[in-house]
Scaffold this motif. Structure first.
Motif, PDB file in Angstrom:
ATOM      1  N   GLN A  75       0.819  -1.212   0.000  1.00  0.00           N
ATOM      2  CA  GLN A  75       0.000   0.000   0.000  1.00  0.00           C
ATOM      3  C   GLN A  75       0.854   1.263   0.000  1.00  0.00           C
ATOM      4  N   GLY A  76       2.190   1.095   0.029  1.00  0.00           N
ATOM      5  CA  GLY A  76       3.091   2.241   0.001  1.00  0.00           C
ATOM      6  C   GLY A  76       3.350   2.867   1.357  1.00  0.00           C
ATOM      7  N   LEU A  77       2.974   2.162   2.424  1.00  0.00           N
ATOM      8  CA  LEU A  77       3.207   2.684   3.766  1.00  0.00           C
ATOM      9  C   LEU A  77       4.666   2.478   4.163  1.00  0.00           C
ATOM     10  N   THR A  78       5.238   3.456   4.852  1.00  0.00           N
ATOM     11  CA  THR A  78       6.617   3.369   5.310  1.00  0.00           C
ATOM     12  C   THR A  78       6.672   2.623   6.630  1.00  0.00           C
ATOM     13  N   LEU A  79       7.480   1.586   6.689  1.00  0.00           N
ATOM     14  CA  LEU A  79       7.626   0.794   7.909  1.00  0.00           C
ATOM     15  C   LEU A  79       8.828   1.305   8.690  1.00  0.00           C
ATOM     16  N   LEU A  80       8.644   1.543   9.989  1.00  0.00           N
ATOM     17  CA  LEU A  80       9.738   2.002  10.848  1.00  0.00           C
ATOM     18  C   LEU A  80      10.603   0.844  11.318  1.00  0.00           C
ATOM     19  N   SER A  81       9.984  -0.304  11.482  1.00  0.00           N
ATOM     20  CA  SER A  81      10.702  -1.537  11.805  1.00  0.00           C
ATOM     21  C   SER A  81       9.945  -2.664  11.121  1.00  0.00           C
ATOM     22  N   GLU A  82      10.621  -3.788  10.925  1.00  0.00           N
ATOM     23  CA  GLU A  82      10.000  -4.894  10.195  1.00  0.00           C
ATOM     24  C   GLU A  82      10.229  -6.214  10.905  1.00  0.00           C
TER      25      GLU A  82
END
Length: 123
Positions: free
Chosen positions: A89-96
């Motif tokens: 969805q194009g969301l930025t992940l801060l941690s994975e």
């Protein structure tokens, strides 16, 4: 997509004072350990996590695999699938979470106003 149980995780200055405050509002402790500076409180369907010295900000928390009573769901969307969907969805992940792993895992993102969101699977 079902994200699981919802709670608000509060970064508190004094966990004992905060716990006593929320108990006066009818919350009861259902998990955690005040001696370890965290506890989970519930009032009906409402869940609040209190965390002293663990997080910088208050955050929204979702727990895939649990219902609002922290009971295991028979079927649920795995945290890795939720992470994959968020990335698509194009969301930025801060941690994975490690996509090659299984079981417990978590990842974080922020909403447009900078509110942290933790997707935290415990099983």
């Amino acid at each position: 997509m079902n994200l699981g149980a919802f709670s608000v995780s509060l970064a508190v200055k004094d966990i004992t004072v905060s716990k006593q405050f929320y108990e006066k509002l009818g919350f009861i402790q259902i998990g955690g350990d005040v001696e370890q500076n965290w506890c989970i409180l519930q009032n009906g369907e409402h869940i609040i996590g209190l965390f002293q010295g663990m997080f910088e900000k208050n955050m929204l928390t979702f727990n895939p695999g649990w219902d609002q009573h922290a009971s295991n769901l028979d079927t649920f969307v795995d945290v890795r699938d939720i992470q994959r969907y968020c990335a698509q969805q194009g969301l930025t992940l801060l941690s994975e979470v490690n996509t090659e792993s299984s079981g417990p895992g978590s990842f974080m993102l922020e909403d447009p106003d900078g509110n942290p969101i933790l997707i935290d699977q415990h099983r």
